[in-house]
Scaffold this active site. Structure first.
Site, PDB file in Angstrom:
ATOM      1  N   ARG A 167       2.830  -2.872  12.754  1.00  0.00           N
ATOM      2  CA  ARG A 167       4.247  -3.040  12.403  1.00  0.00           C
ATOM      3  C   ARG A 167       5.077  -1.797  12.644  1.00  0.00           C
ATOM      4  O   ARG A 167       6.273  -1.882  12.916  1.00  0.00           O
ATOM      5  CB  ARG A 167       4.374  -3.444  10.936  1.00  0.00           C
ATOM      6  CG  ARG A 167       3.849  -4.799  10.632  1.00  0.00           C
ATOM      7  CD  ARG A 167       4.089  -5.096   9.190  1.00  0.00           C
ATOM      8  NE  ARG A 167       5.511  -5.073   8.886  1.00  0.00           N
ATOM      9  CZ  ARG A 167       6.328  -6.101   9.000  1.00  0.00           C
ATOM     10  NH1 ARG A 167       5.855  -7.264   9.398  1.00  0.00           N
ATOM     11  NH2 ARG A 167       7.599  -5.991   8.707  1.00  0.00           N
ATOM     12  N   ARG A 169      -7.800   2.482  11.624  1.00  0.00           N
ATOM     13  CA  ARG A 169      -6.351   2.553  11.864  1.00  0.00           C
ATOM     14  C   ARG A 169      -5.727   3.725  11.129  1.00  0.00           C
ATOM     15  O   ARG A 169      -4.708   4.245  11.565  1.00  0.00           O
ATOM     16  CB  ARG A 169      -5.683   1.263  11.371  1.00  0.00           C
ATOM     17  CG  ARG A 169      -6.007   0.062  12.206  1.00  0.00           C
ATOM     18  CD  ARG A 169      -5.177  -1.095  11.785  1.00  0.00           C
ATOM     19  NE  ARG A 169      -3.756  -0.755  11.874  1.00  0.00           N
ATOM     20  CZ  ARG A 169      -2.773  -1.567  11.553  1.00  0.00           C
ATOM     21  NH1 ARG A 169      -3.034  -2.774  11.124  1.00  0.00           N
ATOM     22  NH2 ARG A 169      -1.524  -1.194  11.665  1.00  0.00           N
ATOM     23  N   LYS A 213      -0.506   9.764   8.912  1.00  0.00           N
ATOM     24  CA  LYS A 213      -0.311   8.654   9.858  1.00  0.00           C
ATOM     25  C   LYS A 213       1.127   8.127   9.766  1.00  0.00           C
ATOM     26  O   LYS A 213       1.787   7.898  10.778  1.00  0.00           O
ATOM     27  CB  LYS A 213      -1.285   7.519   9.528  1.00  0.00           C
ATOM     28  CG  LYS A 213      -0.915   6.185  10.141  1.00  0.00           C
ATOM     29  CD  LYS A 213      -1.838   5.063   9.738  1.00  0.00           C
ATOM     30  CE  LYS A 213      -1.491   4.356   8.462  1.00  0.00           C
ATOM     31  NZ  LYS A 213      -0.544   3.239   8.577  1.00  0.00           N
ATOM     32  N   ASN A 214       1.601   7.935   8.521  1.00  0.00           N
ATOM     33  CA  ASN A 214       2.901   7.289   8.368  1.00  0.00           C
ATOM     34  C   ASN A 214       4.075   8.220   8.673  1.00  0.00           C
ATOM     35  O   ASN A 214       5.210   7.777   8.779  1.00  0.00           O
ATOM     36  CB  ASN A 214       3.027   6.662   6.966  1.00  0.00           C
ATOM     37  CG  ASN A 214       2.132   5.440   6.851  1.00  0.00           C
ATOM     38  OD1 ASN A 214       1.619   4.936   7.864  1.00  0.00           O
ATOM     39  ND2 ASN A 214       1.924   4.949   5.644  1.00  0.00           N
ATOM     40  N   ARG A 223       6.430  -9.421   5.249  1.00  0.00           N
ATOM     41  CA  ARG A 223       7.041  -8.112   5.517  1.00  0.00           C
ATOM     42  C   ARG A 223       8.217  -8.314   6.464  1.00  0.00           C
ATOM     43  O   ARG A 223       8.117  -8.094   7.670  1.00  0.00           O
ATOM     44  CB  ARG A 223       6.000  -7.145   6.096  1.00  0.00           C
ATOM     45  CG  ARG A 223       4.922  -6.819   5.078  1.00  0.00           C
ATOM     46  CD  ARG A 223       3.883  -5.877   5.624  1.00  0.00           C
ATOM     47  NE  ARG A 223       4.361  -4.509   5.756  1.00  0.00           N
ATOM     48  CZ  ARG A 223       3.659  -3.544   6.356  1.00  0.00           C
ATOM     49  NH1 ARG A 223       2.471  -3.811   6.872  1.00  0.00           N
ATOM     50  NH2 ARG A 223       4.138  -2.332   6.430  1.00  0.00           N
ATOM     51  N   ASP A 274       0.200   2.204  -1.423  1.00  0.00           N
ATOM     52  CA  ASP A 274      -0.922   2.512  -0.529  1.00  0.00           C
ATOM     53  C   ASP A 274      -2.097   3.153  -1.268  1.00  0.00           C
ATOM     54  O   ASP A 274      -3.139   3.401  -0.660  1.00  0.00           O
ATOM     55  CB  ASP A 274      -0.449   3.436   0.613  1.00  0.00           C
ATOM     56  CG  ASP A 274       0.455   2.701   1.593  1.00  0.00           C
ATOM     57  OD1 ASP A 274       0.511   1.458   1.532  1.00  0.00           O
ATOM     58  OD2 ASP A 274       1.114   3.368   2.409  1.00  0.00           O
ATOM     59  N   CYS A 281       1.696 -10.565   7.791  1.00  0.00           N
ATOM     60  CA  CYS A 281       0.764  -9.460   7.578  1.00  0.00           C
ATOM     61  C   CYS A 281      -0.085  -9.802   6.366  1.00  0.00           C
ATOM     62  O   CYS A 281       0.386 -10.454   5.432  1.00  0.00           O
ATOM     63  CB  CYS A 281       1.581  -8.204   7.327  1.00  0.00           C
ATOM     64  SG  CYS A 281       0.604  -6.777   6.934  1.00  0.00           S
TER      65      CYS A 281
HETATM   66  C1  EPZ Z   1       5.650   1.623   5.063  1.00  0.00           C
HETATM   67  O1  EPZ Z   1       5.755   0.292   5.563  1.00  0.00           O
HETATM   68  C2  EPZ Z   1       4.234   2.078   5.325  1.00  0.00           C
HETATM   69  N1  EPZ Z   1       3.962   2.026   6.761  1.00  0.00           N
HETATM   70  C3  EPZ Z   1       3.248   1.200   4.557  1.00  0.00           C
HETATM   71  O2  EPZ Z   1       1.951   1.756   4.741  1.00  0.00           O
HETATM   72  C4  EPZ Z   1       3.589   1.245   3.066  1.00  0.00           C
HETATM   73  O3  EPZ Z   1       2.738   0.364   2.372  1.00  0.00           O
HETATM   74  C5  EPZ Z   1       5.047   0.844   2.854  1.00  0.00           C
HETATM   75  O4  EPZ Z   1       5.918   1.685   3.664  1.00  0.00           O
HETATM   76  C6  EPZ Z   1       5.499   0.981   1.410  1.00  0.00           C
HETATM   77  O5  EPZ Z   1       5.352   2.310   0.991  1.00  0.00           O
HETATM   78  C7  EPZ Z   1       4.347   3.033   7.526  1.00  0.00           C
HETATM   79  O6  EPZ Z   1       4.964   3.998   7.112  1.00  0.00           O
HETATM   80  C8  EPZ Z   1       3.938   2.983   8.951  1.00  0.00           C
HETATM   81  P1  EPZ Z   1       8.795  -0.984   3.470  1.00  0.00           P
HETATM   82  P2  EPZ Z   1       7.187  -0.404   5.666  1.00  0.00           P
HETATM   83  O7  EPZ Z   1       9.795  -1.474   4.447  1.00  0.00           O
HETATM   84  O8  EPZ Z   1       8.214   0.617   5.926  1.00  0.00           O
HETATM   85  C9  EPZ Z   1      10.476  -5.064   1.783  1.00  0.00           C
HETATM   86  C10 EPZ Z   1      -0.374   1.686   5.154  1.00  0.00           C
HETATM   87  O9  EPZ Z   1      -1.368   1.156   4.605  1.00  0.00           O
HETATM   88  N2  EPZ Z   1      11.296  -5.119   3.002  1.00  0.00           N
HETATM   89  O10 EPZ Z   1       9.074   0.290   2.772  1.00  0.00           O
HETATM   90  O11 EPZ Z   1       7.058  -1.539   6.607  1.00  0.00           O
HETATM   91  C11 EPZ Z   1       8.985  -5.171   2.085  1.00  0.00           C
HETATM   92  O12 EPZ Z   1       8.581  -6.505   2.236  1.00  0.00           O
HETATM   93  C12 EPZ Z   1       0.916   0.936   5.316  1.00  0.00           C
HETATM   94  O13 EPZ Z   1      -0.401   2.845   5.617  1.00  0.00           O
HETATM   95  C13 EPZ Z   1      12.297  -6.054   3.092  1.00  0.00           C
HETATM   96  O14 EPZ Z   1      12.495  -6.863   2.194  1.00  0.00           O
HETATM   97  O15 EPZ Z   1       7.387  -0.917   4.196  1.00  0.00           O
HETATM   98  C14 EPZ Z   1       8.394  -4.500   0.862  1.00  0.00           C
HETATM   99  O16 EPZ Z   1       8.389  -5.382  -0.219  1.00  0.00           O
HETATM  100  C15 EPZ Z   1       0.846  -0.501   4.988  1.00  0.00           C
HETATM  101  N3  EPZ Z   1      13.046  -6.100   4.235  1.00  0.00           N
HETATM  102  C16 EPZ Z   1       9.394  -3.392   0.570  1.00  0.00           C
HETATM  103  O17 EPZ Z   1      10.607  -3.783   1.221  1.00  0.00           O
HETATM  104  C17 EPZ Z   1      12.869  -5.206   5.251  1.00  0.00           C
HETATM  105  O18 EPZ Z   1      13.587  -5.284   6.251  1.00  0.00           O
HETATM  106  C18 EPZ Z   1       9.008  -2.031   1.055  1.00  0.00           C
HETATM  107  O19 EPZ Z   1       8.518  -2.123   2.403  1.00  0.00           O
HETATM  108  C19 EPZ Z   1      11.858  -4.239   5.148  1.00  0.00           C
HETATM  109  C20 EPZ Z   1      11.086  -4.215   4.006  1.00  0.00           C
END
Ligand code: EPZ
Length: 420
Positions: free
Chosen positions: A92, A399, A22-23, A121, A307, A116
């Site tokens: 998202r 989802r 999915k991701n 996030r 995850d 969220c």
């Molecule tokens: C991806 O989300 C995945 N989603 C998430 O999977 C997964 O949990 C996450 O990566 C972490 O591995 C998809 O790929 C569609 P991040 P993403 O930006 O990219 C912080 C699932 O269940 N951050 O890597 O949105 C954030 O808050 C989902 O399949 C900032 O601070 O996650 C977190 O602490 C849920 N500023 C960390 O970085 C930003 O601009 C990592 O989040 C962006 C993120």
């Protein structure tokens, strides 16, 4: 609204074929906005999130079709640059249409995703990276309004408080493909899904090096063309079935899985006393001795994936001794703790830590799904619990898990959907 009912206690046995990731798929679908030519994506899972992304593409002027596991994306003369709140607020990942839209059309208006259930996030890293490429960004009435002439290359450090960001890396990498000059993204996310997106972009004509490592180099090109690509297997679905095998004391043979995407999980399972038998595309597990407690800390890839945290917690619930989880990506991603405790687990949350004391058995109970992976954790708990577990709000599961109930039924599980 449907609920999922499980009568626990069956040892799951047989073969399961893991679906496409999915991701990987969601940003890859966003990448089709970078070209006017057709794109064909194979091994696409048919999920609620897939359909949301296809709706967004249609709202932006693409024609899309999902036939079996193949998505075709074709352009129409009608392009649009606005990604509406009604889509972005439900998923998202739709925020990663921003980079492709502004790179291709030089303008984009994309709703901010908002809060969220798994925690704050933010999208600051997405915006920082795009601004560095010369995109002018304003926030207006809950939307990011982005404008640019031609994007220009830049050396961008994209690390944040919690490490690298998967979707920010995707967004910036996609935009940089059409920027003038060589962009370097430092502290890029190394997740296999980011590398998979880069592979598609390369097939479209992008010049990318270093994907899968923390430093990605992108030499911008003027245009990108169409491409055909096959999505990698879903490592989180695979990890969930690995734990379904172990938690029930069964014997599931996972097919269409890349074990090297699951090294952190496999390593922890070995530590707890599990023998892992793998080939290049399959995995089978054997519980060898009495299970030992383990500690995990979630980290960006190749660390232990956030995850898989909820599913691992369910496994720890029936592993003798004290196990500890430290959540370093989303320190508040613990909505499942209270639900698991309702099933007889002994879990205490302290800030970003959860201390899990193994119990002899869990007992079935009505529980509530809060997010996708928390729901998967509850399904695992229900599979091993005595009696009946009913999980409400299963749209979360839809989802991200393709045919989860049917795949589990085929392995012998007593699991079915009921109307709420
Ligand atoms: C991806 O989300 C995945 N989603 C998430 O999977 C997964 O949990 C996450 O990566 C972490 O591995 C998809 O790929 C569609 P991040 P993403 O930006 O990219 C912080 C699932 O269940 N951050 O890597 O949105 C954030 O808050 C989902 O399949 C900032 O601070 O996650 C977190 O602490 C849920 N500023 C960390 O970085 C930003 O601009 C990592 O989040 C962006 C993120």
């Amino acid at each position: 609204m449907d609920k999922l009912v499980i009568e626990g206690g069956v040892k799951l046995k047989g073969d399961v074929t893991i679906s496409g990731s999915k991701n990987s798929l969601l940003p890859i679908l966003a990448a089709t906005l970078l070209t006017d030519e057709p794109c064909i994506i194979n091994n696409a899972p048919n999920l609620r999130d897939t359909n949301t992304m296809l709706k967004i593409l249609r709202s932006l002027g693409k024609n899309t079709e999902l036939d079996k596991a193949t998505v075709s994306v074709l352009s129409t003369p009608k392009t649009n640059f606005v990604a509406d709140y009604k889509f972005v607020s439900t998923m998202r990942a739709s925020f990663c249409v921003l980079g492709p839209l502004v790179a291709k059309l030089k303008k984009a208006k994309v709703s901010l995703p908002g809060g969220c259930v798994i925690g704050a996030r933010p999208v600051d890293l997405h915006l920082k990276g795009l601004k560095a490429l010369g995109v002018n960004i304003n926030i207006e009435s809950g939307y990011v309004v982005a404008k640019a002439k031609r994007l220009h290359a830049e050396h961008i450090y994209l690390g944040g408080e919690y490490g690298s960001s998967v979707l920010a890396t995707d967004n910036v990498m996609m935009a940089a493909c059409l920027a003038k000059g060589k962009t370097i993204i430092e502290s890029a996310a190394c997740e296999p899904e980011v590398a998979d997106l880069a592979e598609l972009l390369i097939k479209m004509g992008a010049k990318i090096k270093g994907h899968g490592s923390p430093i990605i180099e992108i030499e911008g090109v003027k245009n990108l063309g169409g491409a055909e690509h096959t999505i990698i297997p879903d490592r989180i679905e695979a990890g969930t079935f690995m734990l379904a095998s172990l938690i029930t004391g069964g014997d599931i043979h996972l097919k269409n899985v890349f074990p090297y995407h699951l090294s952190a999980l496999i390593d922890k399972l070995k530590e707890t006393g599990v023998k892992v038998i793998s080939t290049s595309k399959s995995i089978r597990l054997r519980r060898q001795i009495r299970l030992k407690p383990i500690n995990i800390t979630t980290l960006p890839f190749p660390g232990f994936p956030t995850d898989m945290q909820a599913q691992m917690m369910s496994f720890m619930c029936i592993t003798p001794g004290i196990s500890v989880i430290t959540e370093k990506i989303y320190p508040d991603r613990f909505m499942h703790v209270a639900e698991l405790n309702r099933m007889g687990a002994h879990i205490q949350r302290e800030g970003p830590h959860a201390i899990v004391e193994g119990v002899k058995r869990l007992s079935g109970a009505p529980v509530m799904a809060s997010d996708l992976r928390a729901s998967a954790g509850l399904v695992l708990a229900g599979l091993v619990a005595t009696g009946k577990t009913s999980i409400s709000r299963i749209y979360h599961l839809e989802r991200g898990y393709e045919d989860l109930d049917k795949k589990l039924q085929a392995l012998g599980a007593r699991i079915w959907e009921e109307k709420e």
